[in-house]
Motif scaffolding. Structure first.
Motif, PDB file in Angstrom:
ATOM      1  N   VAL A 259       0.829  -1.210   0.000  1.00  0.00           N
ATOM      2  CA  VAL A 259       0.000   0.000   0.000  1.00  0.00           C
ATOM      3  C   VAL A 259       0.864   1.262   0.000  1.00  0.00           C
ATOM      4  CG1 VAL A 259      -1.971  -1.081   1.120  1.00  0.00           C
ATOM      5  CG2 VAL A 259      -0.144  -0.105   2.535  1.00  0.00           C
ATOM      6  N   HIS A 260       2.189   1.125  -0.214  1.00  0.00           N
ATOM      7  CA  HIS A 260       3.103   2.267  -0.160  1.00  0.00           C
ATOM      8  C   HIS A 260       3.678   2.526  -1.552  1.00  0.00           C
ATOM      9  CE1 HIS A 260       2.925   2.047   4.205  1.00  0.00           C
ATOM     10  NE2 HIS A 260       3.199   0.749   4.124  1.00  0.00           N
ATOM     11  N   GLU A 261       3.463   3.718  -2.089  1.00  0.00           N
ATOM     12  CA  GLU A 261       3.977   4.070  -3.408  1.00  0.00           C
ATOM     13  C   GLU A 261       5.498   4.102  -3.424  1.00  0.00           C
ATOM     14  OE1 GLU A 261       5.516   7.044  -4.387  1.00  0.00           O
ATOM     15  OE2 GLU A 261       5.451   6.678  -6.558  1.00  0.00           O
ATOM     16  N   THR A 262       6.139   4.332  -2.273  1.00  0.00           N
ATOM     17  CA  THR A 262       7.599   4.409  -2.218  1.00  0.00           C
ATOM     18  C   THR A 262       8.267   3.065  -2.491  1.00  0.00           C
ATOM     19  OG1 THR A 262       7.418   4.108   0.186  1.00  0.00           O
ATOM     20  CG2 THR A 262       7.646   6.353  -0.644  1.00  0.00           C
ATOM     21  N   MET A 263       7.503   1.955  -2.436  1.00  0.00           N
ATOM     22  CA  MET A 263       8.088   0.633  -2.694  1.00  0.00           C
ATOM     23  C   MET A 263       8.077   0.282  -4.183  1.00  0.00           C
ATOM     24  SD  MET A 263       6.743  -1.770   0.413  1.00  0.00           S
ATOM     25  CE  MET A 263       7.030  -1.367   2.129  1.00  0.00           C
ATOM     26  N   LEU A 264       7.325   1.014  -4.980  1.00  0.00           N
ATOM     27  CA  LEU A 264       7.216   0.698  -6.398  1.00  0.00           C
ATOM     28  C   LEU A 264       8.576   0.893  -7.077  1.00  0.00           C
ATOM     29  CD1 LEU A 264       4.885  -0.191  -8.249  1.00  0.00           C
ATOM     30  CD2 LEU A 264       4.721   2.187  -9.014  1.00  0.00           C
ATOM     31  N   GLY A 265       8.941  -0.095  -7.902  1.00  0.00           N
ATOM     32  CA  GLY A 265      10.231  -0.051  -8.575  1.00  0.00           C
ATOM     33  C   GLY A 265      11.308  -0.846  -7.880  1.00  0.00           C
ATOM     34  N   ASN A 266      10.959  -1.500  -6.764  1.00  0.00           N
ATOM     35  CA  ASN A 266      11.938  -2.279  -6.003  1.00  0.00           C
ATOM     36  C   ASN A 266      11.531  -3.751  -5.882  1.00  0.00           C
ATOM     37  OD1 ASN A 266      13.909  -0.135  -4.674  1.00  0.00           O
ATOM     38  ND2 ASN A 266      11.834   0.718  -4.647  1.00  0.00           N
ATOM     39  N   GLY A 267      10.713  -4.237  -6.822  1.00  0.00           N
ATOM     40  CA  GLY A 267      10.261  -5.616  -6.784  1.00  0.00           C
ATOM     41  C   GLY A 267       8.785  -5.749  -6.480  1.00  0.00           C
ATOM     42  N   LEU A 268       8.072  -4.641  -6.364  1.00  0.00           N
ATOM     43  CA  LEU A 268       6.647  -4.653  -6.051  1.00  0.00           C
ATOM     44  C   LEU A 268       5.841  -4.717  -7.346  1.00  0.00           C
ATOM     45  CD1 LEU A 268       4.875  -4.239  -3.397  1.00  0.00           C
ATOM     46  CD2 LEU A 268       4.538  -1.908  -4.243  1.00  0.00           C
ATOM     47  N   GLY A 270       2.528  -3.947  -7.473  1.00  0.00           N
ATOM     48  CA  GLY A 270       1.736  -2.727  -7.427  1.00  0.00           C
ATOM     49  C   GLY A 270       0.707  -2.806  -6.327  1.00  0.00           C
ATOM     50  N   GLY A 271      -0.427  -2.102  -6.510  1.00  0.00           N
ATOM     51  CA  GLY A 271      -1.487  -2.100  -5.524  1.00  0.00           C
ATOM     52  C   GLY A 271      -2.184  -0.750  -5.478  1.00  0.00           C
ATOM     53  N   VAL A 272      -3.066  -0.607  -4.484  1.00  0.00           N
ATOM     54  CA  VAL A 272      -3.673   0.694  -4.210  1.00  0.00           C
ATOM     55  C   VAL A 272      -2.692   1.422  -3.287  1.00  0.00           C
ATOM     56  CG1 VAL A 272      -5.705   1.903  -3.366  1.00  0.00           C
ATOM     57  CG2 VAL A 272      -5.944  -0.372  -4.374  1.00  0.00           C
ATOM     58  N   LEU A 273      -1.873   2.277  -3.869  1.00  0.00           N
ATOM     59  CA  LEU A 273      -0.695   2.804  -3.195  1.00  0.00           C
ATOM     60  C   LEU A 273      -0.943   4.230  -2.699  1.00  0.00           C
ATOM     61  CD1 LEU A 273       2.039   1.589  -5.704  1.00  0.00           C
ATOM     62  CD2 LEU A 273       1.055   0.370  -3.749  1.00  0.00           C
ATOM     63  N   LEU A 274      -0.495   4.484  -1.481  1.00  0.00           N
ATOM     64  CA  LEU A 274      -0.586   5.824  -0.907  1.00  0.00           C
ATOM     65  C   LEU A 274       0.568   6.667  -1.445  1.00  0.00           C
ATOM     66  CD1 LEU A 274      -1.909   7.827   1.016  1.00  0.00           C
ATOM     67  CD2 LEU A 274      -0.513   6.905   2.867  1.00  0.00           C
ATOM     68  N   ASP A 275       0.241   7.747  -2.163  1.00  0.00           N
ATOM     69  CA  ASP A 275       1.224   8.658  -2.740  1.00  0.00           C
ATOM     70  C   ASP A 275       1.593   9.695  -1.682  1.00  0.00           C
ATOM     71  OD1 ASP A 275       1.446  10.474  -5.889  1.00  0.00           O
ATOM     72  OD2 ASP A 275       2.732  10.463  -4.133  1.00  0.00           O
ATOM     73  N   TYR A 276       2.758   9.537  -1.061  1.00  0.00           N
ATOM     74  CA  TYR A 276       3.133  10.408   0.053  1.00  0.00           C
ATOM     75  C   TYR A 276       3.465  11.817  -0.410  1.00  0.00           C
ATOM     76  CZ  TYR A 276       3.167   6.306   3.041  1.00  0.00           C
ATOM     77  OH  TYR A 276       2.796   5.192   3.744  1.00  0.00           O
ATOM     78  N   GLU A 277       3.935  11.980  -1.637  1.00  0.00           N
ATOM     79  CA  GLU A 277       4.181  13.327  -2.135  1.00  0.00           C
ATOM     80  C   GLU A 277       2.861  14.081  -2.308  1.00  0.00           C
ATOM     81  OE1 GLU A 277       8.316  12.610  -4.644  1.00  0.00           O
ATOM     82  OE2 GLU A 277       6.558  13.472  -5.605  1.00  0.00           O
ATOM     83  N   LEU A 278       1.861  13.410  -2.874  1.00  0.00           N
ATOM     84  CA  LEU A 278       0.547  14.044  -3.032  1.00  0.00           C
ATOM     85  C   LEU A 278      -0.070  14.354  -1.665  1.00  0.00           C
ATOM     86  CD1 LEU A 278      -1.840  14.946  -4.756  1.00  0.00           C
ATOM     87  CD2 LEU A 278      -2.623  12.552  -4.787  1.00  0.00           C
ATOM     88  N   LEU A 279       0.090  13.418  -0.713  1.00  0.00           N
ATOM     89  CA  LEU A 279      -0.437  13.652   0.628  1.00  0.00           C
ATOM     90  C   LEU A 279       0.245  14.852   1.276  1.00  0.00           C
ATOM     91  CD1 LEU A 279      -2.214  12.809   3.006  1.00  0.00           C
ATOM     92  CD2 LEU A 279      -0.410  11.208   3.695  1.00  0.00           C
ATOM     93  N   GLY A 280       1.567  14.957   1.095  1.00  0.00           N
ATOM     94  CA  GLY A 280       2.282  16.100   1.650  1.00  0.00           C
ATOM     95  C   GLY A 280       1.789  17.419   1.083  1.00  0.00           C
ATOM     96  N   GLN A 281       1.457  17.440  -0.221  1.00  0.00           N
ATOM     97  CA  GLN A 281       0.925  18.659  -0.824  1.00  0.00           C
ATOM     98  C   GLN A 281      -0.432  19.019  -0.228  1.00  0.00           C
ATOM     99  OE1 GLN A 281       0.871  17.932  -5.023  1.00  0.00           O
ATOM    100  NE2 GLN A 281       3.087  17.586  -5.149  1.00  0.00           N
ATOM    101  N   LYS A 282      -1.301  18.024  -0.065  1.00  0.00           N
ATOM    102  CA  LYS A 282      -2.643  18.309   0.456  1.00  0.00           C
ATOM    103  C   LYS A 282      -2.586  18.783   1.907  1.00  0.00           C
ATOM    104  CE  LYS A 282      -5.333  15.370  -2.626  1.00  0.00           C
ATOM    105  NZ  LYS A 282      -6.425  14.369  -2.733  1.00  0.00           N
ATOM    106  N   VAL A 283      -1.740  18.148   2.720  1.00  0.00           N
ATOM    107  CA  VAL A 283      -1.605  18.584   4.115  1.00  0.00           C
ATOM    108  C   VAL A 283      -1.016  19.996   4.167  1.00  0.00           C
ATOM    109  CG1 VAL A 283      -0.492  18.090   6.313  1.00  0.00           C
ATOM    110  CG2 VAL A 283      -1.401  16.217   4.945  1.00  0.00           C
ATOM    111  N   ALA A 284      -0.055  20.284   3.288  1.00  0.00           N
ATOM    112  CA  ALA A 284       0.550  21.617   3.258  1.00  0.00           C
ATOM    113  C   ALA A 284      -0.481  22.679   2.882  1.00  0.00           C
ATOM    114  CB  ALA A 284       1.712  21.639   2.280  1.00  0.00           C
ATOM    115  N   GLN A 285      -1.383  22.363   1.938  1.00  0.00           N
ATOM    116  CA  GLN A 285      -2.399  23.330   1.533  1.00  0.00           C
ATOM    117  C   GLN A 285      -3.347  23.654   2.688  1.00  0.00           C
ATOM    118  OE1 GLN A 285      -3.964  21.315  -1.879  1.00  0.00           O
ATOM    119  NE2 GLN A 285      -2.253  21.911  -3.202  1.00  0.00           N
TER     120      GLN A 285
END
Length: 740
Positions: A259-268, A270-285
């Motif tokens: 469920v973590h987007e940061t794991m994509l590209g390391n053998g994952l 996929g999945g319904v992944l939480l995009d932490y960069e997008l979350l950081g933008q929304k919390v910042a707004q």
């Protein structure tokens, strides 16, 4: 006409006045401050993405001045109750005198920040972000508290995995053994089991990393793995979930979803992944809205939708999952081009080159003959150079190197064969040596990388070699060629460094002997300095005995007398400790000091000696602190030597004319000490030879004090000068670089 042009001029003047009056108002706008608490270390990829995105968004979109401070709590790796209490006490102390404008907490950092808000900032708005909606219900939200959540879609990820791999019969859940993961184990197990009805559930929890890897390797082929997190194994070792994923993938694990987007590209897969960069933008707004003055209760409640459907194309191909099975709106990353996409232009170029083959063969033969002539000259020059010289291409591979060194000639403990072999990677050989060698070797690797990448034209680094006691000097310079590269020379400088070390040890030995001699000269003064507190201790002790015999006993007076005894004892102890520091032998300890404090301690030591000699010792120390960096004991030795020399110089003067002045000041960005005396002064011939070893103007002197003092100051990048004092006597001026 004058009547026509005056109105526009007055309007322009009025506009300029209004604009100038508005400037100080804008400049006086106070700086805003945002305080963000996150539960994990910055090394955790999800935390790194979230905090970076949050900080960048706040700084970019806030129109005024704003500071973003981030506190990392490391709760997954250090989760004990005592650690939690220590954190609370630490942050209460750290922020008691500071008040942020907005405070933000991320998942498990919320309880800590709610406590700090209640204790320190009850009216500062708090924005709390959880990863499940039921956790929001645990908070009493109000005007200064708003809680939202960004959900981990475990159910959606399991169902998605079963959709992509319909033949799956088993679902395995991987979860670490940190306190957070243990608390969530039962809930996550129920959620995974409920999302995969009819499939066997396998719980891979409570395991060490080695046990986990062995269990995953033995899973049947019809299994999918759900990796939620693995921050700590059962043996208590801290890990990073993405690194564990890489190891499991390398071991040949079944398909892995998360469920973590940061794991994509390391053998994952996929999945319904939480995009932490997008979350950081929304919390910042939302944070920006609080900075603008909105109340926390006015922010929208509910979820911050930050999930995305994302997959690794390489893993889809590996597990033969067709793209047609992916849900609408899925993002596929890490696309690998096909053969024709990858080599289209190369194939075209090969076919075109065939038409010119005959001409090229002739040109190449002529060019080869010309290069051979140039190469023979190049080899002759290269072979005549000292040390190890190598020519590298842009990737750091050895193209040419001079012959091996003579028998007994070293390269600072570095692997000579690997660094000289044509075709070997010079850069990689240095990296291997740096991994096992001292940390300073990293500077040599960085220099090579900068020169090869053309970030630096040339440079030189001197560092210890991988073999203890060895040193090498590396020089690198760009090759002035279109294809790039570098010429590198490597010299073994171990003999020179050993000679420098022996010289430094000899200097320290002389300095220690000089300190011992200086302290010996102050023996009577030191005895006088110690006798005062010791006599006071005796007197106060006898007074206390007498008071204890009285009836009734005057207890307050007894306590006051005992406090005087303790104070005098501390005073005597301080004198002894200072003497031990001056007499202690060993390597210097460099650090920050206030030069005024160092001079003040020396003056306290020589003050009694000055009184016994009948010398008026006056001092004028700078009112402002004089910060310096160096060895405090050695610098005090310089001050002590100058003071003793001044006292000796005036000892032959008539009483009343024996005067010594000591002052400190800041001059042109440097710290300055001046010692003056009214003695007989110095001749011009003595001034020329004053700092030579064994030259002295004293009948009993050894001639080492000033020479050692100048050597100490040169090591500290300072200077020592002697001058004629106007009105008679001598003046010594000592300067040191200031820290500020």
């Amino acid at each position: 006409m004058p009547g026509v042009s005056s109105k526009p001029d007055m309007r322009l003047l009025g506009f300029l006045l209004v604009w100038l009056m508005a400037l100080p108002v804008a400049a006086a706008e106070p700086e805003k401050r945002v305080l963000l608490f996150v539960p994990e270390d910055a090394l955790v990829p999800s935390i790194a993405d979230f905090t970076r995105s949050f900080r960048q968004t706040v700084l970019a979109e806030w129109r005024g001045s704003v500071t973003v401070d981030i506190e990392y709590l490391d709760k997954a790796w250090f989760g004990s109750a005592s650690y939690e209490r220590a954190l609370r006490d630490f942050y209460l102390t750290k922020y008691r005198e500071q008040r942020p404008d907005v405070i933000v907490s991320f998942v498990d950092a919320t309880p800590m920040l709610v406590y700090l808000q209640q204790e320190l900032w009850p009216q500062v708005p708090l924005l709390a972000i959880f990863n499940d909606d039921f956790l929001v219900a645990t908070l009493n939200q109000g005007p200064y508290l708003r809680a939202n959540w960004a959900d981990f879609d475990i159910t959606g990820t399991v169902q998605l995995a079963l959709r992509l791999l319909p033949d799956t019969r088993r679902v395995a859940l991987i979860l670490g053994s940190s306190q957070r993961e243990e608390d969530a184990r039962a809930y996550l197990s129920r959620e995974v089991s409920a999302a995969a009805p009819g499939r066997e559930f396998i719980g891979l929890t409570g395991l060490t990393l080695e046990q986990l890897r062995q269990r995953v390797r033995s899973l049947p082929e019809d299994t999918v793995v759900i990796l939620v997190g693995f921050m700590q194994d059962a043996a208590g070792r801290s890990t990073i979930s993405r690194d564990v994923l890489r190891q499991l993938h390398a071991d040949g694990a079944p398909p892995i979803f998360s469920v973590h987007e940061t794991m994509l590209g390391n053998g994952l897969v996929g999945g319904v992944l939480l995009d932490y960069e997008l979350l950081g933008q929304k919390v910042a707004q939302r944070t920006l809205r609080l900075l603008a003055g909105e109340r926390a209760s006015s922010l929208p409640p509910g979820s911050l939708e930050s999930n995305l459907l994302a997959f690794d194309e390489r893993e889809l191909k590996r597990w033969r999952i067709p793209v047609s099975r992916l849900p609408v709106g899925s993002v596929v990353r890490f696309h690998e081009p096909g053969l024709w996409e990858r080599y289209r232009w190369q194939v075209t170029a090969i076919l075109s080159a065939g038409l010119l083959q005959a001409v090229l063969i002739f040109v190449l033969l002529w060019e080869r003959a010309r290069r051979r002539r140039a190469q023979r000259l190049h080899v002759a020059v290269l072979d005549s150079l000292p040390g190890s010289v190598a020519i590298l291409d842009k990737s750091g591979t050895v193209l040419r190197a001079n012959p091996p060194p003579r028998q007994g000639e070293g390269l600072g403990g570095l692997p000579a064969e690997k660094l000289r072999a044509p075709g070997a990677s010079y850069l990689e050989s240095f990296r291997e040596a740096a991994r096992t060698g001292p940390p300073e070797m990293a500077g040599a690797v960085e220099l090579l990388q900068d020169v090869l990448a053309e970030r630096s034209h040339e440079g030189v680094v001197e560092a210890p070699g991988p073999v203890p006691g060895t040193w090498f000097e590396l020089r690198a310079r760009q090759l002035e060629l279109p294809e790039g590269g570098a010429v590198v020379s490597l010299m073994d400088v171990t003999p020179r460094r050993r000679a420098e070390q022996e010289a430094r040890q000899a200097r320290d030995e002389r300095a220690h002997l000089e300190r011992v001699a200086a302290v010996g000269e102050l023996g009577i003064s030191i005895a006088h300095e110690l006798n005062q507190p010791l006599a006071a201790i005796l007197t106060n002790a006898e007074t206390a005995q007498e008071l204890l015999r009285r009836t009734p006993m005057d207890l307050p007076l007894v306590l006051e007398t005992l406090e005087d005894i303790v104070s005098d004892d501390k005073r005597a102890g301080a004198v002894i400790r200072h003497m031990r520091a001056l007499l202690k032998k060993g390597e210097g300890q460099h650090g920050p000091h206030d030069f005024n404090d160092l001079v003040r301690e020396v003056l306290r030591l020589v003050g009694a000696d000055a009184q016994l000699r009948g010398v008026t010792l006056a001092h004028q120390l700078s009112e402002a602190a004089l910060p310096i960096h160096g060895d405090g004991v050695q610098l005090q030795q310089v001050v002590l030597n100058l003071c003793i020399n001044a006292l000796d110089a005036v000892s032959h003067c008539p009483p009343g004319q024996r005067r010594v002045w000591v002052r400190t000041q800041r001059s042109r960005g440097r710290v300055e000490l001046v010692v003056e005396d009214t003695g007989v002064g110095l001749t011009d011939a003595a001034l020329e030879r004053l700092f030579e070893p064994f030259f002295t103007t004293k009948r009993e002197g050894l001639g080492l004090g000033l020479s050692i003092s100048r050597s100490i100051l040169e090591v500290h990048h300072g200077r020592l000068q002697a001058e004629h004092r106007p009105g008679g006597g001598a003046l010594f001026r000592c300067t040191l670089p200031s820290l500020h």
